[in-house]
Every structure is written in structure tokens, then in C-alpha cells.
Design a protein around this motif. Structure first.
Motif, PDB file in Angstrom:
ATOM      1  N   ALA A   1       0.851  -1.187   0.000  1.00 49.89           N
ATOM      2  CA  ALA A   1       0.000   0.000   0.000  1.00 49.89           C
ATOM      3  C   ALA A   1       0.885   1.234   0.000  1.00 49.89           C
ATOM      4  CB  ALA A   1      -0.927   0.019   1.216  1.00 49.89           C
ATOM      5  N   GLY A   2       0.461   2.239  -0.742  1.00 49.66           N
ATOM      6  CA  GLY A   2       1.220   3.479  -0.795  1.00 49.66           C
ATOM      7  C   GLY A   2       0.328   4.661  -1.105  1.00 49.66           C
ATOM      8  N   SER A   3       0.729   5.823  -0.654  1.00 49.87           N
ATOM      9  CA  SER A   3      -0.036   7.044  -0.927  1.00 49.87           C
ATOM     10  C   SER A   3       0.887   8.248  -0.854  1.00 49.87           C
ATOM     11  CB  SER A   3      -1.197   7.207   0.062  1.00 49.87           C
ATOM     12  OG  SER A   3      -0.720   7.309   1.383  1.00 49.87           O
ATOM     13  N   ILE A   4       0.515   9.277  -1.606  1.00 52.04           N
ATOM     14  CA  ILE A   4       1.217  10.545  -1.585  1.00 52.04           C
ATOM     15  C   ILE A   4       0.177  11.644  -1.524  1.00 52.04           C
ATOM     16  CG2 ILE A   4       1.366  10.590  -4.106  1.00 52.04           C
ATOM     17  CD1 ILE A   4       3.998  12.125  -3.798  1.00 52.04           C
ATOM     18  N   ALA A   5       0.442  12.664  -0.724  1.00 49.29           N
ATOM     19  CA  ALA A   5      -0.534  13.732  -0.525  1.00 49.29           C
ATOM     20  C   ALA A   5       0.188  15.055  -0.322  1.00 49.29           C
ATOM     21  CB  ALA A   5      -1.425  13.433   0.677  1.00 49.29           C
ATOM     22  N   SER A   6      -0.535  16.120  -0.542  1.00 49.00           N
ATOM     23  CA  SER A   6       0.027  17.448  -0.303  1.00 49.00           C
ATOM     24  C   SER A   6       0.040  17.731   1.192  1.00 49.00           C
ATOM     25  CB  SER A   6      -0.802  18.506  -1.033  1.00 49.00           C
ATOM     26  OG  SER A   6      -2.167  18.422  -0.648  1.00 49.00           O
ATOM     27  N   ARG A   7       1.004  18.537   1.640  1.00 52.96           N
ATOM     28  CA  ARG A   7       1.113  18.875   3.049  1.00 52.96           C
ATOM     29  C   ARG A   7       0.095  19.945   3.433  1.00 52.96           C
ATOM     30  NH1 ARG A   7       7.254  19.144   5.053  1.00 52.96           N
ATOM     31  NH2 ARG A   7       6.062  18.967   7.000  1.00 52.96           N
ATOM     32  N   GLN A   8      -0.088  20.115   4.734  1.00 53.46           N
ATOM     33  CA  GLN A   8      -1.173  20.961   5.227  1.00 53.46           C
ATOM     34  C   GLN A   8      -1.023  22.415   4.788  1.00 53.46           C
ATOM     35  OE1 GLN A   8      -1.315  20.361   9.454  1.00 53.46           O
ATOM     36  NE2 GLN A   8      -2.210  18.317   9.290  1.00 53.46           N
ATOM     37  N   ASP A   9       0.168  22.980   4.846  1.00 55.07           N
ATOM     38  CA  ASP A   9       0.376  24.390   4.509  1.00 55.07           C
ATOM     39  C   ASP A   9       1.121  24.558   3.196  1.00 55.07           C
ATOM     40  OD1 ASP A   9       2.149  23.070   6.079  1.00 55.07           O
ATOM     41  OD2 ASP A   9       2.893  24.753   7.183  1.00 55.07           O
ATOM     42  N   SER A  10       0.808  23.688   2.218  1.00 51.44           N
ATOM     43  CA  SER A  10       1.488  23.789   0.925  1.00 51.44           C
ATOM     44  C   SER A  10       0.727  24.662  -0.070  1.00 51.44           C
ATOM     45  CB  SER A  10       1.671  22.393   0.316  1.00 51.44           C
ATOM     46  OG  SER A  10       0.411  21.759   0.110  1.00 51.44           O
ATOM     47  N   GLY A  11      -0.476  25.120   0.273  1.00 52.86           N
ATOM     48  CA  GLY A  11      -1.235  25.965  -0.639  1.00 52.86           C
ATOM     49  C   GLY A  11      -2.733  25.786  -0.456  1.00 52.86           C
ATOM     50  N   PRO A  12      -3.537  26.512  -1.218  1.00 53.64           N
ATOM     51  CA  PRO A  12      -4.995  26.441  -1.062  1.00 53.64           C
ATOM     52  C   PRO A  12      -5.599  25.144  -1.589  1.00 53.64           C
ATOM     53  CG  PRO A  12      -4.425  27.876  -2.898  1.00 53.64           C
ATOM     54  CD  PRO A  12      -3.132  27.501  -2.233  1.00 53.64           C
ATOM     55  N   LEU A  13      -4.889  24.438  -2.466  1.00 52.04           N
ATOM     56  CA  LEU A  13      -5.399  23.192  -3.022  1.00 52.04           C
ATOM     57  C   LEU A  13      -4.734  21.995  -2.352  1.00 52.04           C
ATOM     58  CD1 LEU A  13      -5.406  24.098  -6.830  1.00 52.04           C
ATOM     59  CD2 LEU A  13      -7.298  24.276  -5.189  1.00 52.04           C
ATOM     60  N   SER A  14      -5.447  20.876  -2.317  1.00 50.16           N
ATOM     61  CA  SER A  14      -4.910  19.657  -1.725  1.00 50.16           C
ATOM     62  C   SER A  14      -5.145  18.495  -2.675  1.00 50.16           C
ATOM     63  CB  SER A  14      -5.566  19.370  -0.375  1.00 50.16           C
ATOM     64  OG  SER A  14      -6.956  19.143  -0.527  1.00 50.16           O
ATOM     65  N   MET A  15      -4.294  17.479  -2.574  1.00 49.41           N
ATOM     66  CA  MET A  15      -4.436  16.288  -3.400  1.00 49.41           C
ATOM     67  C   MET A  15      -3.939  15.075  -2.627  1.00 49.41           C
ATOM     68  SD  MET A  15      -1.137  15.165  -4.242  1.00 49.41           S
ATOM     69  CE  MET A  15      -1.339  14.309  -5.791  1.00 49.41           C
ATOM     70  N   ARG A  16      -4.459  13.920  -3.018  1.00 52.93           N
ATOM     71  CA  ARG A  16      -3.998  12.649  -2.441  1.00 52.93           C
ATOM     72  C   ARG A  16      -4.178  11.551  -3.475  1.00 52.93           C
ATOM     73  NH1 ARG A  16      -6.265   8.359   0.658  1.00 52.93           N
ATOM     74  NH2 ARG A  16      -8.274   9.415   0.694  1.00 52.93           N
ATOM     75  N   LEU A  17      -3.140  10.774  -3.697  1.00 55.62           N
ATOM     76  CA  LEU A  17      -3.159   9.664  -4.633  1.00 55.62           C
ATOM     77  C   LEU A  17      -2.715   8.411  -3.879  1.00 55.62           C
ATOM     78  CD1 LEU A  17      -3.400   8.617  -7.584  1.00 55.62           C
ATOM     79  CD2 LEU A  17      -0.958   9.138  -7.840  1.00 55.62           C
ATOM     80  N   SER A  18      -3.506   7.349  -3.964  1.00 57.89           N
ATOM     81  CA  SER A  18      -3.188   6.137  -3.214  1.00 57.89           C
ATOM     82  C   SER A  18      -3.451   4.912  -4.068  1.00 57.89           C
ATOM     83  CB  SER A  18      -4.025   6.062  -1.927  1.00 57.89           C
ATOM     84  OG  SER A  18      -5.411   6.003  -2.234  1.00 57.89           O
ATOM     85  N   GLY A  19      -2.782   3.829  -3.733  1.00 54.66           N
ATOM     86  CA  GLY A  19      -2.951   2.569  -4.437  1.00 54.66           C
ATOM     87  C   GLY A  19      -2.664   1.398  -3.508  1.00 54.66           C
ATOM     88  N   ARG A  20      -3.284   0.251  -3.812  1.00 54.47           N
ATOM     89  CA  ARG A  20      -3.111  -0.953  -2.994  1.00 54.47           C
ATOM     90  C   ARG A  20      -2.995  -2.165  -3.911  1.00 54.47           C
ATOM     91  NH1 ARG A  20      -4.509   0.381   2.281  1.00 54.47           N
ATOM     92  NH2 ARG A  20      -4.550  -1.803   2.895  1.00 54.47           N
TER      93      ARG A  20
END
Length: 212
Positions: A178-197
Motif C-alpha cells: 500500500a502506498g499514498s502521496i498527498a500534499s502537506r497541510q500548509d502547501s497551498g490552497p489546493l490539496s491532493m492525495r493519490l493512493s494505491g493498494r
């Protein structure tokens, strides 16, 4: 916020190895039963006594990270690196769509952390039972954070095969990533998260015979 019965298995209970499959989950959740034939094929969870209507559909929806699992032969997802498991009793068609008339089972994965986090565990037991599990999470740079986890377990089986001396019945091999990558809390007004299993379960056939 939902006026229905919800059973939640949190990360602490999952981390102790008490829930590693739908069969062990059914032991801890009232009103839930689960049977799988031939090493996981045709797996049908049952909630509130609502049985499987046919091979083409189901009454208990299985969701991983909000995504419906439509393959009946791959429904017994490895409970790797989860934040919690939610079992909702009662019709959920309005919130989750089809295949949730009797309720649903929702696996909620753990998200990447803002600080470095590493954990691991090992299993050892009779019948050549061995297993390893590890997870790591933390920031990559100023904008992104990531999490990765892996588990492997094997067992030789409990019952002797009378037809083949020295071979045991019920052997199993389980592998999950399992793995995922996401934007950090104070990285900007937009957020993203991508995950796979990815999960792989191999089970030896139990003893059987045919009726003519």
C-alpha cells in the motif's frame, strides 16, 4: 452523524493483529458473518441476515477508501495500514449506492503524516507460520508527504494430506502493498492525495470429494 448502528475497529485493534481478514472481522462485529470457498473465491459477507442474492450482485458492499470492490473473488482485502474499519448496519443506498441494502464494510487507509513515522511487527507460530509487516510515513519535501506499507505472511497448513504423504492442507500465502502521496497541510490552497493498494492471496485447496 448517521442515525444507524456503526461498528468501528480502530487502528490499535488492527495493529495488534486481531483483524487480518473478513473472517476474523466477523468474529468481532455482531450480526456479521463471512464465508469463502476455494481459497477466497465467491466471498459473501452477510449482515443482518441478508444473504447474497446471486453471483451477479450482493447485499453487503465492500469499500476500500470509498471505492466499491466489485470483484467477488478479491473482496477479502488485506487489512494493511488502515486507520479504521467501519461496518455500517442497515440500508446505505442513499450514501454509498448499489450493493449496500443490508449494510457495508468500509476499509479506511491511514493517511501520510506530517512527521516521520515508522512501525513494524513480526508473526511466528505453529505450522510454519511466519509473517512480517512494516510501514513508514513522513514528508518528502515542503509540498508533499508520502506513506508506504508492506506485509507478508505464510503458513504451511494444519491438516495432513492423506493422498500425498508429507503435504499439509490449508497452506496460505498473503502479500500486500500500500502506498499514498498527498500534499502537506500548509502547501497551498489546493490539496491532493493519490493512493494505491495491491494484494495477493494464495491458498491451498482443502480436502474434498464428489458425489455421483
Amino acid at each position: 452523524d448517521v442515525p444507524l448502528s456503526v461498528t468501528v475497529i480502530d487502528a490499535q485493534a488492527l495493529g495488534a493483529g486481531k483483524v487480518e481478514s473478513l473472517q476474523t472481522l466477523a468474529v468481532r462485529v455482531p450480526g456479521l458473518s463471512f464465508e469463502a470457498i476455494w481459497g477466497g473465491a465467491n466471498s459473501f459477507p452477510i449482515l443482518r441476515g441478508q444473504n447474497q442474492p446471486s453471483v451477479a450482485g450482493d447485499s453487503v458492499g465492500m469499500f476500500v477508501d470509498g471505492v466499491y470492490q466489485g470483484n467477488r473473488d478479491a473482496i477479502d482485502v488485506e487489512s494493511l495500514d488502515l486507520e479504521r474499519i467501519e461496518v455500517v448496519h442497515g440500508p446505505q443506498s442513499a450514501l454509498f449506492g448499489r450493493s449496500s441494502f443490508a449494510g457495508l464494510i468500509h476499509y479506511v487507509p491511514a493517511e501520510p503524516t506530517e512527521h516521520l513515522f515508522v512501525t513494524g511487527s513480526a508473526d511466528i507460530g505453529s505450522d510454519n507460520l511466519f509473517g512480517l509487516r512494516a510501514a513508514a510515513s513522513g514528508p518528502i519535501d515542503a509540498r508533499f508527504k508520502a506513506r508506504i506499507a508492506a506485509s507478508w505472511k505464510q503458513a504451511a497448513g494444519t491438516f495432513d494430506n492423506s493422498a500425498i504423504p508429507g503435504q499439509a492442507l490449508g497452506d496460505a500465502r498473503r502479500l500486500a502493498l500500500a502506498g499514498s502521496i498527498a500534499s502537506r497541510q500548509d502547501s497551498g490552497p489546493l490539496s491532493m492525495r493519490l493512493s494505491g493498494r495491491y494484494g495477493e492471496i494464495r491458498s491451498g485447496q482443502p480436502a474434498f470429494f464428489t458425489f455421483d
